[in-house]
Motif scaffolding. Sequence first.
Motif, mmCIF file in Angstrom:
data_model
loop_
_atom_site.group_PDB
_atom_site.id
_atom_site.type_symbol
_atom_site.label_atom_id
_atom_site.label_comp_id
_atom_site.label_asym_id
_atom_site.label_seq_id
_atom_site.Cartn_x
_atom_site.Cartn_y
_atom_site.Cartn_z
ATOM 1 N N THR A 13 0.846 -1.197 0.000
ATOM 2 C CA THR A 13 0.000 0.000 0.000
ATOM 3 C C THR A 13 0.875 1.238 0.000
ATOM 4 N N PHE A 14 0.667 2.083 -0.994
ATOM 5 C CA PHE A 14 1.366 3.358 -1.069
ATOM 6 C C PHE A 14 0.528 4.390 -0.320
ATOM 7 N N PHE A 15 1.053 4.857 0.801
ATOM 8 C CA PHE A 15 0.362 5.857 1.625
ATOM 9 C C PHE A 15 0.951 7.215 1.245
ATOM 10 N N GLY A 16 0.248 7.895 0.352
ATOM 11 C CA GLY A 16 0.791 9.081 -0.302
ATOM 12 C C GLY A 16 1.055 8.712 -1.746
ATOM 13 N N ALA A 17 0.589 9.534 -2.664
ATOM 14 C CA ALA A 17 0.629 9.155 -4.078
ATOM 15 C C ALA A 17 1.233 10.253 -4.935
ATOM 16 N N GLY A 18 2.362 10.799 -4.464
ATOM 17 C CA GLY A 18 3.050 11.852 -5.204
ATOM 18 C C GLY A 18 3.936 11.303 -6.304
ATOM 19 N N SER A 19 4.836 12.146 -6.798
ATOM 20 C CA SER A 19 5.655 11.775 -7.953
ATOM 21 C C SER A 19 6.611 10.631 -7.639
ATOM 22 N N MET A 20 7.178 10.605 -6.425
ATOM 23 C CA MET A 20 8.110 9.528 -6.095
ATOM 24 C C MET A 20 7.375 8.202 -5.958
ATOM 25 N N THR A 40 -1.987 -1.053 -3.778
ATOM 26 C CA THR A 40 -3.079 -0.135 -3.473
ATOM 27 C C THR A 40 -2.506 1.256 -3.218
ATOM 28 N N VAL A 41 -3.208 2.268 -3.694
ATOM 29 C CA VAL A 41 -2.768 3.648 -3.488
ATOM 30 C C VAL A 41 -3.773 4.390 -2.621
ATOM 31 N N ALA A 47 -8.973 12.115 -4.651
ATOM 32 C CA ALA A 47 -9.483 10.895 -5.276
ATOM 33 C C ALA A 47 -9.176 10.863 -6.768
ATOM 34 N N GLU A 48 -9.174 12.014 -7.396
ATOM 35 C CA GLU A 48 -8.899 12.074 -8.832
ATOM 36 C C GLU A 48 -7.486 11.576 -9.145
ATOM 37 N N ARG A 49 -6.541 11.919 -8.273
ATOM 38 C CA ARG A 49 -5.164 11.452 -8.447
ATOM 39 C C ARG A 49 -5.106 9.928 -8.360
ATOM 40 N N LEU A 50 -5.816 9.350 -7.412
ATOM 41 C CA LEU A 50 -5.825 7.898 -7.246
ATOM 42 C C LEU A 50 -6.456 7.213 -8.456
ATOM 43 N N ARG A 51 -7.532 7.791 -8.965
ATOM 44 C CA ARG A 51 -8.174 7.212 -10.156
ATOM 45 C C ARG A 51 -7.234 7.279 -11.358
#
Length: 292
Positions: A13-20, A40-41, A47-51
């Motif tokens: 699980t990626f907690f945080g979904a930035g560029s890295m 999982t992100v 939510a748009e970033r996760l989608r």
Amino acid sequence: MTDNNKLSQVSITFFGAGSMAEAILRGLVEVKLTEPSKITVVNRQNAERLRGLSEAYGVVPAIEDNQKLDALKNADVILLGMKPKDAASAIASLRPLLRPEQLIISVIAGLSIATMHQLLDRPQPVVRTMPNTSSTIGLGATGISFSETVSETQRALSLAIFDAVGMSVVVDEPLIEAVNGVSGSGPAYIYFMMEAMIDAGVQLGLSREAATALTAQTVRGAGEMVKLTGEDPSELRRKVTSPNGTTFAALELMRQFGFQEGMNKAILRCAERAREMGEAIRAEASASEPRQ
């Protein structure tokens, strides 16, 4: 040696979904080291970033609160990729969710293992890393340090993740800031230099397209020369610098402008800034500790 079969069975699980985070998950998916369904992100509210990540890479977006909690509770590995300013509160929120055996991997600049343990109020298995964004294309460079509670299996698993997106070097934790200065922020230094090379080429009459192609191939070739020959960069430089020749003239002007001194100071400042950011997170963690 890493066991890729084990990694394919691990839920991350990626907690945080930035560029890295995107660079790493994209690398894992591209090299087929694990199935996208095992990734999982999660982020705070975008939510748009996760989608978007789900559409691009096939990973699972956890958008609703119950989905986020389940993803964090059930993951074998939680990779912390939020912004440093959000780290203290985000990590503290994990405290009631974690199982003792869950592995925490951090890519947050400056965040020490001690501070993570302080925020979690337990010696959770923690891996502190400093990768760079070249992980996106499988050419990342990552420094890695382990807490004493990390098992041999978890150690191998961590190395497998980052070796899948480039190469990794295990270092003592106090040296992670040095890794940040040299390679973590390193691609930006190279891009900055490339900008100057391209602009100069355009000034000399090249099209921007031609100047960009020539610059990119030159940087790529120089890096490969160091890697494949094993020679020190200073020796390779001497070999292509004829006395009073064109390269000699260019390097002399760089010295007059303090190129090496400026570069050294920039890298030292980068490492210093990472320590400052870590201190800020530590101070926030201390301030938020519950009173006995």
